[in-house]
Structures are given as C-alpha cells and as structure tokens.
Scaffold this motif. Structure first.
Motif, PDB file in Angstrom:
ATOM      1  N   GLU A   1      12.083  48.681 -24.782  1.00 23.81           N
ATOM      2  CA  GLU A   1      11.444  47.834 -23.770  1.00 23.81           C
ATOM      3  C   GLU A   1      12.218  47.891 -22.460  1.00 23.81           C
ATOM      4  O   GLU A   1      11.641  48.033 -21.384  1.00 23.81           O
TER       5      GLU A   1
ATOM      6  N   THR B   1      10.878  49.504 -18.999  1.00 24.40           N
ATOM      7  CA  THR B   1      10.857  48.664 -17.809  1.00 24.40           C
ATOM      8  C   THR B   1      11.583  49.375 -16.671  1.00 24.40           C
ATOM      9  O   THR B   1      11.120  49.392 -15.526  1.00 24.40           O
TER      10      THR B   1
ATOM     11  N   ALA C   1       9.304  52.097 -15.325  1.00 23.53           N
ATOM     12  CA  ALA C   1       8.208  51.542 -14.526  1.00 23.53           C
ATOM     13  C   ALA C   1       8.728  51.090 -13.167  1.00 23.53           C
ATOM     14  O   ALA C   1       8.076  51.299 -12.130  1.00 23.53           O
ATOM     15  N   LEU C   2       9.921  50.479 -13.144  1.00 22.23           N
ATOM     16  CA  LEU C   2      10.508  50.039 -11.874  1.00 22.23           C
ATOM     17  C   LEU C   2      10.832  51.244 -10.995  1.00 22.23           C
ATOM     18  O   LEU C   2      10.614  51.210  -9.781  1.00 22.23           O
TER      19      LEU C   2
END
Lengths: 89, 89
Positions: free
Chosen positions: B25, B29, B32-33
């Motif tokens: 996760e 994340t 994606a950032l």
C-alpha cells in the motif's frame, strides 16, 4: 551557483473519517473484540496513517508538500479529515 | 458493597509493519504520488491506527486491555509491531 540544502523530514499524515461517517472497519473490529470477550472496549475507530519521507528545504515546505498530497490523493474531502505532523529525525 | 469507579480512556493503538516486511500500500501510494508530480516524497509507509474507547478502573488496566486486544486480534506478531498510547480526555 547556489544550491539550497535539502533536508529530509518524516511527515506523519493521519487520515480519519469525519464525524457522522460510518466506519465499518471500526464497527466490525469492535464486534470481533466483543466476541473475544473484550466487553470493556466500548467503541473502535479505525484511522489510516501515512508516513512520508519528504526532502525539502524547510519544515514548512515539507508540510506544504504533505498538505497538497492530502488534497490531491491521500484524503477524500467528502468523508475525511487529516492532520499533518512533522517528526523530528 | 463496593463498586470501583470506571473511567473511560481513549487508547490509541498504532499497528505498523515490521522492518523488512513489504508494504504494497505504501509503495503504490508512493508511485501514485510520483505520477502526480510529488517527486520530493521519497518513500511512503502505511500504518493502521485503532482508537479504542476502553472503560477501566485505571489507566494501567486500560493499557493492559488494549495490549491483550493487540495480541489476540489487532496485530499479527509475524509481521506487525504495535504501540499503545493513552490519550487524556
């Protein structure tokens, strides 16, 4: 030429559900604990925390980057509140 | 007859992955950032926090109840570490 020194900051972003938003994970955790005999636990809220390692010139800039990442990805403003804290290394 | 007075304590249980355990996760994340342009964020760790409302006679008993709930349900000792903190009401 001038190179600003980049520091590394550990920024803790705590994403929690707004008041009134149902928290199925928390409720089911509470039920499971009750089945295990934990009757003293009256309620459970679940929260999500992201620990970001941010390289920035100042603490304020690191916080600003974390804040923007919350607005753009980590938190949904309809259901979430978030808190940002910088941990000193 | 003697009734001990029960107090309510908000106990925060922070469950984090042990060092060396992959954190999909957190990694996703981070990706994606990065796609959103947050190149200053070098790594992301995801943690789970449970806020338990515990009724107990003393703070120590509330912590003991939270600790037992971690051992029995909230944390998996193979992959998780946990920290317990009592928030003063």
């Amino acid at each position: 030429m001038f190179f600003p020194t980049m520091e590394k900051y550990t920024v803790e972003v705590k994403v929690e559900l707004k008041k009134g938003v149902t928290d199925p994970e928390g409720e089911n955790t509470k039920k499971a604990l009750a089945l295990l005999g934990f009757n003293a636990i009256e309620s459970v809220r679940s929260l999500r925390v992201y620990e970001l390692m941010v390289s920035a010139e100042t603490k304020e800039k690191a916080i600003a980057i974390a804040e923007e990442s919350c607005r753009k990805l980590l938190a949904n403003p309809v259901i979430h509140n978030y808190k940002i804290m910088v941990k000193e290394l």
